[in-house]
Design an enzyme around this catalytic site. Sequence first.
Site, PDB file in Angstrom:
ATOM      1  N   HIS A 368       2.963   5.945 -14.032  1.00  0.00           N
ATOM      2  CA  HIS A 368       2.076   5.291 -13.289  1.00  0.00           C
ATOM      3  C   HIS A 368       1.847   6.243 -12.173  1.00  0.00           C
ATOM      4  O   HIS A 368       0.874   5.932 -11.393  1.00  0.00           O
ATOM      5  CB  HIS A 368       2.393   3.951 -12.875  1.00  0.00           C
ATOM      6  CG  HIS A 368       1.990   2.889 -13.941  1.00  0.00           C
ATOM      7  ND1 HIS A 368       0.849   2.498 -14.247  1.00  0.00           N
ATOM      8  CD2 HIS A 368       2.870   2.413 -14.830  1.00  0.00           C
ATOM      9  CE1 HIS A 368       1.030   1.361 -15.302  1.00  0.00           C
ATOM     10  NE2 HIS A 368       2.158   1.644 -15.541  1.00  0.00           N
ATOM     11  N   LYS A 559      -8.277  -2.491  -2.061  1.00  0.00           N
ATOM     12  CA  LYS A 559      -7.140  -1.956  -2.905  1.00  0.00           C
ATOM     13  C   LYS A 559      -5.841  -1.898  -1.879  1.00  0.00           C
ATOM     14  O   LYS A 559      -6.074  -2.164  -0.667  1.00  0.00           O
ATOM     15  CB  LYS A 559      -7.367  -0.399  -3.456  1.00  0.00           C
ATOM     16  CG  LYS A 559      -7.953   0.486  -2.495  1.00  0.00           C
ATOM     17  CD  LYS A 559      -8.504   1.777  -3.178  1.00  0.00           C
ATOM     18  CE  LYS A 559      -9.723   1.848  -3.684  1.00  0.00           C
ATOM     19  NZ  LYS A 559      -9.441   2.167  -5.251  1.00  0.00           N
ATOM     20  N   ARG A 560      -4.805  -1.559  -2.376  1.00  0.00           N
ATOM     21  CA  ARG A 560      -3.447  -1.205  -1.494  1.00  0.00           C
ATOM     22  C   ARG A 560      -4.127  -0.369  -0.369  1.00  0.00           C
ATOM     23  O   ARG A 560      -4.671   0.625  -0.716  1.00  0.00           O
ATOM     24  CB  ARG A 560      -2.284  -0.987  -2.412  1.00  0.00           C
ATOM     25  CG  ARG A 560      -1.617  -2.108  -2.886  1.00  0.00           C
ATOM     26  CD  ARG A 560      -1.220  -3.330  -2.067  1.00  0.00           C
ATOM     27  NE  ARG A 560      -0.288  -2.979  -1.078  1.00  0.00           N
ATOM     28  CZ  ARG A 560       1.163  -3.114  -1.311  1.00  0.00           C
ATOM     29  NH1 ARG A 560       1.484  -3.871  -2.458  1.00  0.00           N
ATOM     30  NH2 ARG A 560       2.080  -2.514  -0.702  1.00  0.00           N
ATOM     31  N   LYS A 565      -5.148   6.728  -0.639  1.00  0.00           N
ATOM     32  CA  LYS A 565      -6.519   6.072  -1.069  1.00  0.00           C
ATOM     33  C   LYS A 565      -7.570   6.509  -0.172  1.00  0.00           C
ATOM     34  O   LYS A 565      -8.775   5.915  -0.332  1.00  0.00           O
ATOM     35  CB  LYS A 565      -6.205   4.732  -1.342  1.00  0.00           C
ATOM     36  CG  LYS A 565      -5.301   4.555  -2.565  1.00  0.00           C
ATOM     37  CD  LYS A 565      -5.165   2.797  -2.689  1.00  0.00           C
ATOM     38  CE  LYS A 565      -4.460   2.576  -3.901  1.00  0.00           C
ATOM     39  NZ  LYS A 565      -4.875   2.518  -5.176  1.00  0.00           N
ATOM     40  N   THR A 667      -8.013   0.756 -11.648  1.00  0.00           N
ATOM     41  CA  THR A 667      -8.488  -0.033 -12.403  1.00  0.00           C
ATOM     42  C   THR A 667      -9.625  -0.919 -11.616  1.00  0.00           C
ATOM     43  O   THR A 667     -10.569  -1.374 -12.297  1.00  0.00           O
ATOM     44  CB  THR A 667      -7.628  -1.000 -13.063  1.00  0.00           C
ATOM     45  OG1 THR A 667      -6.794  -1.720 -11.934  1.00  0.00           O
ATOM     46  CG2 THR A 667      -6.709  -0.341 -14.119  1.00  0.00           C
ATOM     47  N   LYS A 671     -13.513  -2.268 -12.581  1.00  0.00           N
ATOM     48  CA  LYS A 671     -14.018  -3.668 -12.495  1.00  0.00           C
ATOM     49  C   LYS A 671     -15.387  -3.671 -11.687  1.00  0.00           C
ATOM     50  O   LYS A 671     -16.226  -4.157 -12.223  1.00  0.00           O
ATOM     51  CB  LYS A 671     -12.990  -4.471 -11.539  1.00  0.00           C
ATOM     52  CG  LYS A 671     -11.550  -4.530 -12.146  1.00  0.00           C
ATOM     53  CD  LYS A 671     -10.715  -5.159 -11.380  1.00  0.00           C
ATOM     54  CE  LYS A 671      -9.223  -5.044 -11.743  1.00  0.00           C
ATOM     55  NZ  LYS A 671      -8.322  -5.407 -10.484  1.00  0.00           N
TER      56      LYS A 671
HETATM   57  C1  PLP Z   1      -7.565  -4.418  -9.949  1.00  0.00           C
HETATM   58  C2  PLP Z   1      -6.707  -4.671  -8.705  1.00  0.00           C
HETATM   59  C3  PLP Z   1      -5.899  -3.657  -8.087  1.00  0.00           C
HETATM   60  C4  PLP Z   1      -5.950  -2.238  -8.240  1.00  0.00           C
HETATM   61  O1  PLP Z   1      -7.180  -1.719  -7.609  1.00  0.00           O
HETATM   62  P1  PLP Z   1      -7.062  -0.032  -7.437  1.00  0.00           P
HETATM   63  O2  PLP Z   1      -8.382  -0.004  -6.802  1.00  0.00           O
HETATM   64  O3  PLP Z   1      -7.337   0.374  -8.994  1.00  0.00           O
HETATM   65  O4  PLP Z   1      -6.132   0.438  -6.701  1.00  0.00           O
HETATM   66  C5  PLP Z   1      -5.135  -4.143  -7.000  1.00  0.00           C
HETATM   67  N1  PLP Z   1      -5.080  -5.282  -6.579  1.00  0.00           N
HETATM   68  C6  PLP Z   1      -5.718  -6.429  -7.351  1.00  0.00           C
HETATM   69  C7  PLP Z   1      -5.820  -7.784  -6.781  1.00  0.00           C
HETATM   70  C8  PLP Z   1      -6.654  -6.049  -8.328  1.00  0.00           C
HETATM   71  O5  PLP Z   1      -7.237  -7.182  -8.998  1.00  0.00           O
END
Ligand code: PLP
Length: 820
Positions: A368, A559-560, A565, A667, A671
């Site tokens: 990952h 995101k984190r 990022k 991911t 979304k």
């Molecule tokens: C989809 C999702 C992530 C992943 O987000 P990235 O932008 O791909 O890092 C992290 N936390 C939650 C709650 C998510 O639904």
Amino acid sequence: MKSAPAPASSMPQQPDPKELAAEIVKALRYRGGKDANVATPHDWLTASIKVVRDRIVDAWIASTKQIYDAQAKRVYYLSLEFLIGRLTRDAFSNLDVMAAMREALASLGVDLDEIATLEPDAALGNGGLGRLAACFMESMATVGVAAHGYGIRYANGMFRQEISDGWQVELPETWLDHGNPWEFERRERSMEVGFGGTVEAIAGPGGQDERHVWRPQERVLAVAYDTPVVGWHGRRVNTLRLWAGMPVDPILLDRFNAGDHLGALAESNKADALSRVLYPADSSAAGQELRLRQEYFFSAASLQDIIQRHLSQYGDLHSLPDKAAIHLNDTHPAVAVAELMRLLMDVHGIDFNAAWDITRKTFAYTNHTLLPEALESWPVPLFERLLPRHMQIIYAINAQVLTEAHASGQFDGGQISRISLIEENGERRVRMGNLAFVGSHSVNGVSALHTQLMKETVFADLHRLYPVRISNKTNGITPRRWLFQCNPGLTALVREAIGDRFLDDIDTLKDLDAFAEDAAFREKFAAVKRANKERLAALTAQRLGIRLDPSALFDIQIKRIHEYKRQLLNIVEAVALYDQIRSHPERDWTPRVKFFGGKAAPGYHNAKLIIKLANDVARVVNRDPAVRGLLKLVFVPNYNVSLAEIMIPAADLSEQISTAGMEASGTGNMKFALNGALTIGTLDGANVEIRQHVGEDNIFIFGLTAEEVAERRNNGYAPRALIEGTPELAQALAAISSGVFSPDDPNRYRDLVSGLYDHDWFMVAADFDAYASMQRRIDAVWRDPAAWHAKSIRNVARMGWFSSDRTIREYANDIWNVTA
Ligand SMILES: *Cc1c(COP(=O)(O)O)cnc(C)c1O
């Protein structure tokens, strides 16, 4: 707003709401011990879940029997994280009982939407990796892969984030306070797991074939908790089995009687600690002894379970690879490779070569991340103390692999040392990535770019030795949660336009493409987006007391929080824009709200500082009358799955701006695009493939490529000169550094900013200009709503490929060799 989609024509009949209402009252009474008059909203939720769960159980048992009778191969997905979120809507909707349950509850004076929000998020994951595991579980049940997920039932999962004076504060998440009506506790399914102790070698008959017996010093029980996972239309029901730690001896009575009351509970506390907290480390190795214990705990319990199931049906372990595919979600369960070897050799008397053959045919591994700080390795002395037999087995595997490498004649000494399972430079460490790689017949990356980089960097040497092992499986997301449930308005509109086929076959979403040209459809599409933005604005008003104009461009980065990022790039650009708005009030600025959300690892200083900076900048900008509301910043606390479900459908712009080469897939990016947000992003992770699918006119790509980033780093990147030659950037950084946003502590951001001048590892300065100019181009497109919405509709139409159903079918065909 309309609620989740009503059943499509292909769906089975909805149950009778009257009957359901009677069942709910009965469950309330006989399983909850309560009367309707005194029932709390939580009681209603629990009773409703139990009623639906009863229906699931029938399908669950049928699913299990069907696989048993067919002697079909099963998939076992081992993951230290499952970021599930709430399950109620997911299960009700997949089981086609949403409308009937709503009506049944309404007849009892209860609002389903209201009680559904009482369900706590099962936040047993950090971010993308854990959410992927949850999407995969749902997709496996949907496409018909017989699967068990295995993980840990953390009593406190991911921490709850509060923001206090702009700083992140971490609080325990107590998601089990009201019990968990979804799960079944299976005390009878307890596995004993050992730690420490010694290994004894026992000579076999005739003095050869010695066998090893591990005598652990400590023992704990892993108790199974099962949650049924319902596929779309209830087609299959799979099992998520999470292990909780229990002491073998709940109390040491001799110690207690001797007056050592705390000591008497030591065993209990130790066992409890194994399933107490999830390490809040994302893209970094947790590195603590308890973490290694957790990894072994759930791997060992799961393997015993798998082997028992296999033996009870087939009686012999040589057929294991034909009947079981065990998947390692990252290296966290990699110790399972050594554990399976141990069980096969020491417990079941299979020789090394045969055991190694079975093991490699059974395991597969997904990598990952390539970030060096995330590649797990354990000090040899620690590993040896906790898992002495496994250490021996790892040495034996290593000898085998290094012999193969020598024999291939392709490697010099330095390359051989990179293949080794043991890191020999400085402190000796066990490399879990190498262990997972050599112990698996298949290793995959999670986007095309990431897989390519895996072959060129971390696994370059292992890839040369085993050239057909690595493949790509680009991540996906389940459209049930990430479109149908989180965006019922858009789902209803799409159904009106193209019919119901896409509900079952997401590829047919592309029929929507033609509607990008249809002005009347665009209007309706815009109205749905508007309603979703109003819902988010209501949330920020209620939770944060911030009023927002839903006609502004909603620009979202959730995101984190991590330097790679680049939330910092986004914030610095906001500061530059703030400056521009004040200097040029005459220009036609596009009103914009920049939303941020995300948790920082508690020990990650810069990430926590970036949260504070976002809040400091927000406080100044949001209050400045000279800005006239044209720019607002909002940090929404406690980002989790449920918040994502509200924010993503409300986004106009999705920020996917990682330093190229550093985001394995992402991911979140998928979304957003599926919900019609346009992406501003680098050519990183799955953004590359999103661009291919949505078309380059419908995405805003900027900045250095992964290759260019690597080249700059190698050829001496000099951020200082670059910053000094970019006045807007220099000015923004000077403002941050000098305390314009932190008058209470003017030096707060001095080191953060000087880091950009000195090394800027994540290339914020190098990408600033490209990013800022792209934002101004986006402002211009926004001012042409027809053009914007057409692009947005095309994004929705072209994102079907990113369904995790597609990803799972690829895993099933190419890796697991199971039918889907
Ligand atoms: C989809 C999702 C992530 C992943 O987000 P990235 O932008 O791909 O890092 C992290 N936390 C939650 C709650 C998510 O639904």
